[in-house]
Design a protein around this motif. Structure first.
Motif, PDB file in Angstrom:
ATOM      1  N   GLY A 152       0.803  -1.217   0.000  1.00 38.05           N
ATOM      2  CA  GLY A 152       0.000   0.000   0.000  1.00 38.05           C
ATOM      3  C   GLY A 152       0.833   1.262   0.000  1.00 38.05           C
ATOM      4  N   ARG A 153       2.068   1.164   0.475  1.00 41.60           N
ATOM      5  CA  ARG A 153       2.949   2.332   0.501  1.00 41.60           C
ATOM      6  C   ARG A 153       3.133   2.900  -0.900  1.00 41.60           C
ATOM      7  NH1 ARG A 153       7.942   3.753  -0.621  1.00 41.60           N
ATOM      8  NH2 ARG A 153       9.087   5.191   0.745  1.00 41.60           N
ATOM      9  N   ASN A 154       3.295   2.026  -1.889  1.00 40.28           N
ATOM     10  CA  ASN A 154       3.493   2.484  -3.263  1.00 40.28           C
ATOM     11  C   ASN A 154       2.256   3.202  -3.799  1.00 40.28           C
ATOM     12  OD1 ASN A 154       6.082   1.393  -3.315  1.00 40.28           O
ATOM     13  ND2 ASN A 154       5.362  -0.581  -4.119  1.00 40.28           N
ATOM     14  N   ALA A 155       1.078   2.720  -3.413  1.00 38.21           N
ATOM     15  CA  ALA A 155      -0.153   3.369  -3.863  1.00 38.21           C
ATOM     16  C   ALA A 155      -0.258   4.775  -3.292  1.00 38.21           C
ATOM     17  CB  ALA A 155      -1.368   2.534  -3.456  1.00 38.21           C
ATOM     18  N   VAL A 156       0.096   4.938  -2.018  1.00 35.21           N
ATOM     19  CA  VAL A 156       0.029   6.264  -1.401  1.00 35.21           C
ATOM     20  C   VAL A 156       1.035   7.207  -2.057  1.00 35.21           C
ATOM     21  CG1 VAL A 156       0.201   7.565   0.748  1.00 35.21           C
ATOM     22  CG2 VAL A 156      -0.751   5.252   0.779  1.00 35.21           C
ATOM     23  N   GLY A 170       1.993  11.837  -5.882  1.00 36.43           N
ATOM     24  CA  GLY A 170       2.489  12.392  -7.132  1.00 36.43           C
ATOM     25  C   GLY A 170       1.368  12.818  -8.056  1.00 36.43           C
ATOM     26  N   TRP A 171       0.321  12.000  -8.140  1.00 34.35           N
ATOM     27  CA  TRP A 171      -0.810  12.333  -9.015  1.00 34.35           C
ATOM     28  C   TRP A 171      -1.537  13.570  -8.509  1.00 34.35           C
ATOM     29  CZ3 TRP A 171      -5.962   9.264  -9.869  1.00 34.35           C
ATOM     30  CH2 TRP A 171      -6.515   9.630 -11.103  1.00 34.35           C
ATOM     31  N   ALA A 172      -1.736  13.664  -7.195  1.00 33.13           N
ATOM     32  CA  ALA A 172      -2.391  14.849  -6.630  1.00 33.13           C
ATOM     33  C   ALA A 172      -1.607  16.108  -6.985  1.00 33.13           C
ATOM     34  CB  ALA A 172      -2.523  14.702  -5.115  1.00 33.13           C
ATOM     35  N   LEU A 219      -5.473  12.010  -0.171  1.00 31.45           N
ATOM     36  CA  LEU A 219      -4.710  12.772  -1.152  1.00 31.45           C
ATOM     37  C   LEU A 219      -5.559  13.201  -2.342  1.00 31.45           C
ATOM     38  CD1 LEU A 219      -1.509  10.600  -0.963  1.00 31.45           C
ATOM     39  CD2 LEU A 219      -1.561  13.078  -0.560  1.00 31.45           C
ATOM     40  N   LEU A 220      -6.595  12.428  -2.645  1.00 32.21           N
ATOM     41  CA  LEU A 220      -7.437  12.708  -3.814  1.00 32.21           C
ATOM     42  C   LEU A 220      -8.799  13.269  -3.432  1.00 32.21           C
ATOM     43  CD1 LEU A 220      -6.664   9.470  -5.866  1.00 32.21           C
ATOM     44  CD2 LEU A 220      -5.590  11.723  -6.095  1.00 32.21           C
ATOM     45  N   HIS A 221      -8.960  13.689  -2.175  1.00 34.35           N
ATOM     46  CA  HIS A 221     -10.320  13.992  -1.703  1.00 34.35           C
ATOM     47  C   HIS A 221     -10.957  15.183  -2.416  1.00 34.35           C
ATOM     48  CE1 HIS A 221      -8.343  17.063   0.875  1.00 34.35           C
ATOM     49  NE2 HIS A 221      -9.537  17.626   0.906  1.00 34.35           N
ATOM     50  N   ASP A 222     -10.169  16.075  -2.994  1.00 30.72           N
ATOM     51  CA  ASP A 222     -10.725  17.219  -3.723  1.00 30.72           C
ATOM     52  C   ASP A 222     -10.574  17.088  -5.229  1.00 30.72           C
ATOM     53  OD1 ASP A 222     -11.826  18.772  -1.712  1.00 30.72           O
ATOM     54  OD2 ASP A 222      -9.960  19.845  -1.300  1.00 30.72           O
ATOM     55  N   LEU A 261     -14.554   9.373 -11.019  1.00 36.86           N
ATOM     56  CA  LEU A 261     -14.575   8.338  -9.985  1.00 36.86           C
ATOM     57  C   LEU A 261     -14.223   6.980 -10.572  1.00 36.86           C
ATOM     58  CD1 LEU A 261     -17.734   9.519  -8.031  1.00 36.86           C
ATOM     59  CD2 LEU A 261     -15.377   9.541  -7.187  1.00 36.86           C
ATOM     60  N   GLU A 262     -14.671   6.728 -11.790  1.00 37.34           N
ATOM     61  CA  GLU A 262     -14.308   5.471 -12.458  1.00 37.34           C
ATOM     62  C   GLU A 262     -12.798   5.400 -12.697  1.00 37.34           C
ATOM     63  OE1 GLU A 262     -16.667   5.454 -15.972  1.00 37.34           O
ATOM     64  OE2 GLU A 262     -18.556   5.072 -14.908  1.00 37.34           O
ATOM     65  N   ALA A 263     -12.196   6.534 -13.058  1.00 39.89           N
ATOM     66  CA  ALA A 263     -10.752   6.568 -13.289  1.00 39.89           C
ATOM     67  C   ALA A 263      -9.984   6.283 -12.005  1.00 39.89           C
ATOM     68  CB  ALA A 263     -10.352   7.924 -13.870  1.00 39.89           C
ATOM     69  N   ILE A 264     -10.470   6.812 -10.896  1.00 39.99           N
ATOM     70  CA  ILE A 264      -9.818   6.557  -9.604  1.00 39.99           C
ATOM     71  C   ILE A 264      -9.957   5.089  -9.224  1.00 39.99           C
ATOM     72  CG2 ILE A 264     -10.005   7.035  -7.126  1.00 39.99           C
ATOM     73  CD1 ILE A 264     -10.602   9.953  -7.894  1.00 39.99           C
ATOM     74  N   ALA A 265     -11.148   4.521  -9.435  1.00 38.71           N
ATOM     75  CA  ALA A 265     -11.354   3.101  -9.134  1.00 38.71           C
ATOM     76  C   ALA A 265     -10.439   2.224  -9.985  1.00 38.71           C
ATOM     77  CB  ALA A 265     -12.816   2.718  -9.360  1.00 38.71           C
ATOM     78  N   ALA A 266     -10.254   2.588 -11.237  1.00 37.38           N
ATOM     79  CA  ALA A 266      -9.403   1.799 -12.121  1.00 37.38           C
ATOM     80  C   ALA A 266      -7.940   1.896 -11.719  1.00 37.38           C
ATOM     81  CB  ALA A 266      -9.584   2.268 -13.566  1.00 37.38           C
ATOM     82  N   ARG A 267      -7.521   3.064 -11.259  1.00 33.29           N
ATOM     83  CA  ARG A 267      -6.114   3.269 -10.892  1.00 33.29           C
ATOM     84  C   ARG A 267      -5.787   2.647  -9.538  1.00 33.29           C
ATOM     85  NH1 ARG A 267      -2.591   8.392 -12.573  1.00 33.29           N
ATOM     86  NH2 ARG A 267      -0.726   8.084 -11.299  1.00 33.29           N
TER      87      ARG A 267
END
Length: 229
Positions: free
Chosen positions: A30-34, A39-41, A82-85, A109-115
């Motif tokens: 999970g560290r890599n996802a955060v 970076g994406w934010a 990190l993506l809340h806004d 939201l679909e893009a976030i679910a896919a990523r």
């Protein structure tokens, strides 16, 4: 060091270094996802500013507060912090769709679910205020959405409490004509947040809940002073 103090002294690079240091203590994949979400934010909010700072500072503080003060180590919750806004403010950037027409909220939201995964998308959706219908009361729309969206989403409450603390307690770092407008909006939601915080299923330790109660008290004092003036 207080998060707003890091911001004042070291700016965004200081917040990024603090997040990297905290992530060194986070075990598992999970560290890599955060780290990816951080970076994406930064990319999504790159051209967005608050009154005195790059907007990404806010989402970094929201996530760091959960890590450092709320003792949250759930990667999905941290990614959503990190993506809340992102969906509310930058849905076109999230999707890559050319900016036109209504915001592509569902696609974002679909893009976030896919990523990441559907849970992250659901958490982000819960703290994303939908567009206000024409003629609807601004504050009533905001508080009504939170009451409905956070009722069955205990972890989304945690994200919103950190978000609110950054905006509410941090209101003394804001300037300009939006100060009183923000104070009225945030003042109205404090009773709801207190009730949500006190629910047994809100997944925070008692000491953390006590800490947040003190933060809500501090925010209330600041709103009172601003509105009295």
């Amino acid at each position: 060091m207080p998060l707003h103090a890091i911001t004042e002294v070291y700016g965004e690079p200081g917040l990024q270094r603090r997040l990297a240091a905290e992530l060194d203590q986070l075990a598992g994949p999970g560290r890599n996802a955060v780290a990816d979400a951080a970076g994406w934010a930064g990319e999504l909010h790159a051209r967005q500013r608050r009154t005195r700072e790059p907007y990404v500072n806010h989402v970094l503080r929201v996530t760091l507060r959960m890590l450092c003060h709320y003792r949250v180590d759930d990667p999905d919750v941290l990614v959503a912090g990190l993506l809340h806004d992102a969906v509310e403010d930058q849905p076109w950037a999230v999707t890559g769709i050319t900016r036109h027409g209504p915001p592509p909220t569902a696609q974002a939201l679909e893009a976030i679910a896919a990523r990441y995964n559907q849970r992250v998308a659901d958490l982000v959706a819960a703290v994303t205020t939908p567009p206000r219908p024409e003629g609807a009361d601004r504050i009533g729309h905001y508080t009504g959405h939170l009451a409905a969206a956070l009722d069955a989403q205990p972890w989304a409450r945690v994200i919103k409490l950190s978000d609110f603390t950054d905006n509410g307690v941090g209101i003394i770092h804001a300037v300009g004509p939006l100060l009183a407008r923000s104070a009225r909006k945030y003042d109205a939601v404090i009773p709801l947040l207190r009730e949500l915080l006190d629910r047994p299923d809100t997944p925070l330790q008692p000491a953390v809940k006590d800490h947040i109660r003190r933060q809500l008290d501090r925010a209330q004092q600041r709103f009172d002073a601003i509105l009295a003036a």
